[in-house]
Write a protein that holds these residues in place. Structure first.
Motif, PDB file in Angstrom:
ATOM      1  N   TYR A 152       0.845  -1.185   0.000  1.00 11.66           N
ATOM      2  CA  TYR A 152       0.000   0.000   0.000  1.00 11.66           C
ATOM      3  C   TYR A 152       0.891   1.250   0.000  1.00 11.66           C
ATOM      4  CZ  TYR A 152      -3.410   3.472   1.546  1.00 11.66           C
ATOM      5  OH  TYR A 152      -4.202   4.586   1.638  1.00 11.66           O
ATOM      6  N   GLU A 153       0.502   2.247  -0.777  1.00  7.94           N
ATOM      7  CA  GLU A 153       1.349   3.422  -1.001  1.00  7.94           C
ATOM      8  C   GLU A 153       1.778   4.111   0.288  1.00  7.94           C
ATOM      9  OE1 GLU A 153       1.182   7.658  -3.500  1.00  7.94           O
ATOM     10  OE2 GLU A 153      -0.616   6.411  -3.293  1.00  7.94           O
ATOM     11  N   ASP A 154       0.888   4.233   1.252  1.00  6.07           N
ATOM     12  CA  ASP A 154       1.180   4.969   2.481  1.00  6.07           C
ATOM     13  C   ASP A 154       1.433   4.053   3.679  1.00  6.07           C
ATOM     14  OD1 ASP A 154       1.018   7.552   1.382  1.00  6.07           O
ATOM     15  OD2 ASP A 154      -1.166   7.523   1.489  1.00  6.07           O
ATOM     16  N   GLU A 155       1.953   2.863   3.402  1.00  6.86           N
ATOM     17  CA  GLU A 155       2.258   1.946   4.509  1.00  6.86           C
ATOM     18  C   GLU A 155       3.412   2.493   5.342  1.00  6.86           C
ATOM     19  OE1 GLU A 155       5.209   0.049   4.744  1.00  6.86           O
ATOM     20  OE2 GLU A 155       6.098   0.758   2.869  1.00  6.86           O
ATOM     21  N   LEU A 156       3.443   2.077   6.619  1.00  7.75           N
ATOM     22  CA  LEU A 156       4.497   2.550   7.526  1.00  7.75           C
ATOM     23  C   LEU A 156       5.387   1.425   8.048  1.00  7.75           C
ATOM     24  CD1 LEU A 156       2.677   5.328   9.610  1.00  7.75           C
ATOM     25  CD2 LEU A 156       4.416   5.623   7.839  1.00  7.75           C
ATOM     26  N   TYR A 157       5.201   0.206   7.546  1.00  5.23           N
ATOM     27  CA  TYR A 157       6.078  -0.891   7.960  1.00  5.23           C
ATOM     28  C   TYR A 157       7.534  -0.554   7.640  1.00  5.23           C
ATOM     29  CZ  TYR A 157       1.792  -3.754   8.068  1.00  5.23           C
ATOM     30  OH  TYR A 157       0.540  -4.261   8.331  1.00  5.23           O
ATOM     31  N   ILE A 272       4.096   5.148  29.360  1.00  8.42           N
ATOM     32  CA  ILE A 272       5.270   5.402  28.527  1.00  8.42           C
ATOM     33  C   ILE A 272       4.869   6.398  27.445  1.00  8.42           C
ATOM     34  CG2 ILE A 272       4.788   3.392  27.056  1.00  8.42           C
ATOM     35  CD1 ILE A 272       7.787   3.092  26.623  1.00  8.42           C
ATOM     36  N   VAL A 273       5.754   7.311  27.087  1.00  7.69           N
ATOM     37  CA  VAL A 273       5.424   8.366  26.128  1.00  7.69           C
ATOM     38  C   VAL A 273       5.564   7.830  24.700  1.00  7.69           C
ATOM     39  CG1 VAL A 273       6.003  10.673  25.293  1.00  7.69           C
ATOM     40  CG2 VAL A 273       6.171  10.153  27.742  1.00  7.69           C
ATOM     41  N   PRO A 274       4.478   7.873  23.921  1.00  5.62           N
ATOM     42  CA  PRO A 274       4.541   7.370  22.536  1.00  5.62           C
ATOM     43  C   PRO A 274       5.163   8.397  21.593  1.00  5.62           C
ATOM     44  CG  PRO A 274       2.260   7.474  23.383  1.00  5.62           C
ATOM     45  CD  PRO A 274       3.122   8.282  24.296  1.00  5.62           C
ATOM     46  N   ILE A 275       5.896   7.885  20.609  1.00  4.54           N
ATOM     47  CA  ILE A 275       6.349   8.700  19.475  1.00  4.54           C
ATOM     48  C   ILE A 275       5.463   8.264  18.317  1.00  4.54           C
ATOM     49  CG2 ILE A 275       8.280   9.293  17.976  1.00  4.54           C
ATOM     50  CD1 ILE A 275      10.108   8.407  20.330  1.00  4.54           C
ATOM     51  N   TYR A 276       4.479   9.085  18.015  1.00  9.15           N
ATOM     52  CA  TYR A 276       3.372   8.637  17.159  1.00  9.15           C
ATOM     53  C   TYR A 276       3.510   9.097  15.707  1.00  9.15           C
ATOM     54  CZ  TYR A 276      -1.308   7.722  15.403  1.00  9.15           C
ATOM     55  OH  TYR A 276      -2.367   7.258  14.661  1.00  9.15           O
ATOM     56  N   PHE A 277       3.151   8.169  14.791  1.00 11.50           N
ATOM     57  CA  PHE A 277       3.077   8.473  13.362  1.00 11.50           C
ATOM     58  C   PHE A 277       1.935   7.639  12.788  1.00 11.50           C
ATOM     59  CE2 PHE A 277       5.725   8.633   9.159  1.00 11.50           C
ATOM     60  CZ  PHE A 277       4.822   9.544   8.636  1.00 11.50           C
ATOM     61  N   GLY A 278       0.968   8.302  12.193  1.00 13.44           N
ATOM     62  CA  GLY A 278      -0.155   7.548  11.630  1.00 13.44           C
ATOM     63  C   GLY A 278      -1.271   8.456  11.188  1.00 13.44           C
ATOM     64  N   SER A 279      -2.369   8.442  11.930  1.00 15.79           N
ATOM     65  CA  SER A 279      -3.547   9.237  11.588  1.00 15.79           C
ATOM     66  C   SER A 279      -3.190  10.714  11.474  1.00 15.79           C
ATOM     67  CB  SER A 279      -4.638   9.042  12.642  1.00 15.79           C
ATOM     68  OG  SER A 279      -5.708   9.941  12.438  1.00 15.79           O
ATOM     69  N   ASN A 280      -3.641  11.347  10.404  1.00 15.76           N
ATOM     70  CA  ASN A 280      -3.312  12.751  10.204  1.00 15.76           C
ATOM     71  C   ASN A 280      -4.169  13.693  11.049  1.00 15.76           C
ATOM     72  OD1 ASN A 280      -5.366  11.749   8.493  1.00 15.76           O
ATOM     73  ND2 ASN A 280      -5.307  13.596   7.258  1.00 15.76           N
ATOM     74  N   ASN A 281      -5.255  13.163  11.636  1.00 10.24           N
ATOM     75  CA  ASN A 281      -6.076  14.040  12.485  1.00 10.24           C
ATOM     76  C   ASN A 281      -6.227  13.476  13.904  1.00 10.24           C
ATOM     77  OD1 ASN A 281      -7.701  11.903  11.831  1.00 10.24           O
ATOM     78  ND2 ASN A 281      -9.467  13.123  11.219  1.00 10.24           N
ATOM     79  N   ILE A 282      -5.185  12.818  14.364  1.00  9.88           N
ATOM     80  CA  ILE A 282      -5.212  12.260  15.714  1.00  9.88           C
ATOM     81  C   ILE A 282      -5.423  13.362  16.758  1.00  9.88           C
ATOM     82  CG2 ILE A 282      -2.686  12.370  15.939  1.00  9.88           C
ATOM     83  CD1 ILE A 282      -2.888   9.847  17.706  1.00  9.88           C
ATOM     84  N   HIS A 283      -4.978  14.584  16.454  1.00 11.82           N
ATOM     85  CA  HIS A 283      -5.112  15.688  17.403  1.00 11.82           C
ATOM     86  C   HIS A 283      -6.577  16.058  17.658  1.00 11.82           C
ATOM     87  CE1 HIS A 283      -0.777  16.394  17.156  1.00 11.82           C
ATOM     88  NE2 HIS A 283      -0.897  16.211  15.852  1.00 11.82           N
TER      89      HIS A 283
END
Length: 356
Positions: A152-157, A272-283
């Motif tokens: 998938y184009e926007d995969e994060l693996y 534990i503090v996450p370093i997050y990358f994923g949903s663009n509107n998580i905020h």
């Protein structure tokens, strides 16, 4: 008409009613949503079992966990609970994926109509555990995930692996846990080659044959690398998370509205503090002061320098913000009990309206 039996169509790993265990120990997954859902049905004297125990053909309601081949019985209520990502099930963006069912629960907000298709979030028991302090966490950063591919184009693996590559020379500050990392394809050339071969069944078979040939020729070093910070498979996420100050928290895909999985909540409940990358509107759903947004960094080194400078006082602020969120009303839509009650009531209502 009384509901007597419900059959849940699930993957083999969750059969034998393992779906309803509060915690799925093999993968250390919080299963409280399914457990609460079963309890709600049981309160109405409805028998609930996975499909290997009770044949869906004889059930009044069939509930499918993500996509399964639909049991073609018109007199049943067919319910789909679709939680998987597009990286795993690309068809999730197609309306035809949902047409086979009478009732659907999905995180994909663009297809929600609140008539047949209703919103659902990844949820779990968000009762916070006692947080280890900054100084009680001897290691800097960890990652818990399985070694997988996606085209998938926007995969994060592959983005995760780019971070791993950066930490190859810093094994004392990074820990990797999960399945499949004992034999990780060399990145990026070999990794991308087998990622390409993973596109369909025939190419995957050819890939497996190629691997067998190279192994027979004792060319394992050509294929694989061993990360010196790989710690193996864990029995308890809490045990691993409690040892670290930060956790790499990448979704399987990026830039998908409201696709927020259990990864960040596993971090929250363990302080534990996450370093997050994923949903663009998580905020829009989760306060920005509870996690570190990976998007704000230009590269991995910049992220590393940032977290290396965080002191005890700043870390405590993150933990306090996490705790406030977990015990607030804003976290309800991610709480297992709340979500299961919503799903239960809608299934009962739709069933009754269909039988009128």
């Amino acid at each position: 008409m009384k509901i007597n039996n419900i059959s849940f169509v699930v993957d083999k790993a969750f059969q034998n009613n393992m779906l309803f265990q509060k915690e799925f120990n093999v993968l250390d997954i919080d299963m409280t949503f399914w457990n609460y859902l079963k309890q709600s049905f049981n309160s109405l004297s409805i028998n609930v079992n996975t499909n290997d125990i009770f044949d869906p053909n004889y059930a009044d309601i069939i509930i499918y966990s993500d996509y399964k081949k639909k049991i073609n019985k018109l007199d049943k209520l067919h319910v789909l609970i679709a939680l998987e990502s597009i990286a795993v099930i690309p068809a999730i963006y197609k309306k035809s994926y949902y047409d086979k069912f009478d009732l659907v629960f999905s995180w994909y907000d663009k297809i929600i109509d609140n008539k047949k298709i209703f919103p659902i979030t990844f949820c779990q028991d968000l009762s916070p555990k006692k947080f280890k302090s900054f100084n009680q966490r001897p290691f800097l950063i960890c990652n818990i995930s399985s070694n997988k591919f996606s085209n998938y184009e926007d995969e994060l693996y592959s983005e995760r692996i780019r971070v791993f590559e950066f930490f190859k020379n810093k094994p004392n500050v990074f820990s990797l846990y999960g399945y499949g990392w004992d034999k990780s394809f060399k990145f990026p050339r070999i990794y991308n080659y087998f990622k390409f071969l993973s596109q369909n069944k025939i190419l995957r078979i050819l890939g497996k044959i190629f691997i067998l040939i190279l192994l027979k020729l004792k060319q394992e070093d050509f294929l694989f690398e061993s990360y010196n910070f790989y710690k193996g498979v864990i029995n308890s996420k809490q045990e691993a998370l409690d040892k670290h100050k930060f956790c790499l928290c990448f979704e399987n895909v990026k830039d998908i509205d409201f696709f927020i999985t259990e990864k960040i909540f596993d971090c929250f409940i363990n302080g534990i503090v996450p370093i997050y990358f994923g949903s663009n509107n998580i905020h829009d759903k989760i306060p920005s002061n509870t996690f570190i947004d990976y998007r704000k960094f230009n590269d991995v080194n910049e992220m590393f320098e940032f977290i290396s400078k965080i002191d005890e006082k700043t870390y405590k602020l993150y933990q306090n913000n996490i705790y406030k969120f977990l015990v607030s009303d804003n976290s309800r839509e991610f709480q297992s009990k709340h979500v299961s009650e919503m799903v239960f009531k809608k299934i009962i209502r739709i069933y009754k309206s269909k039988k009128k």
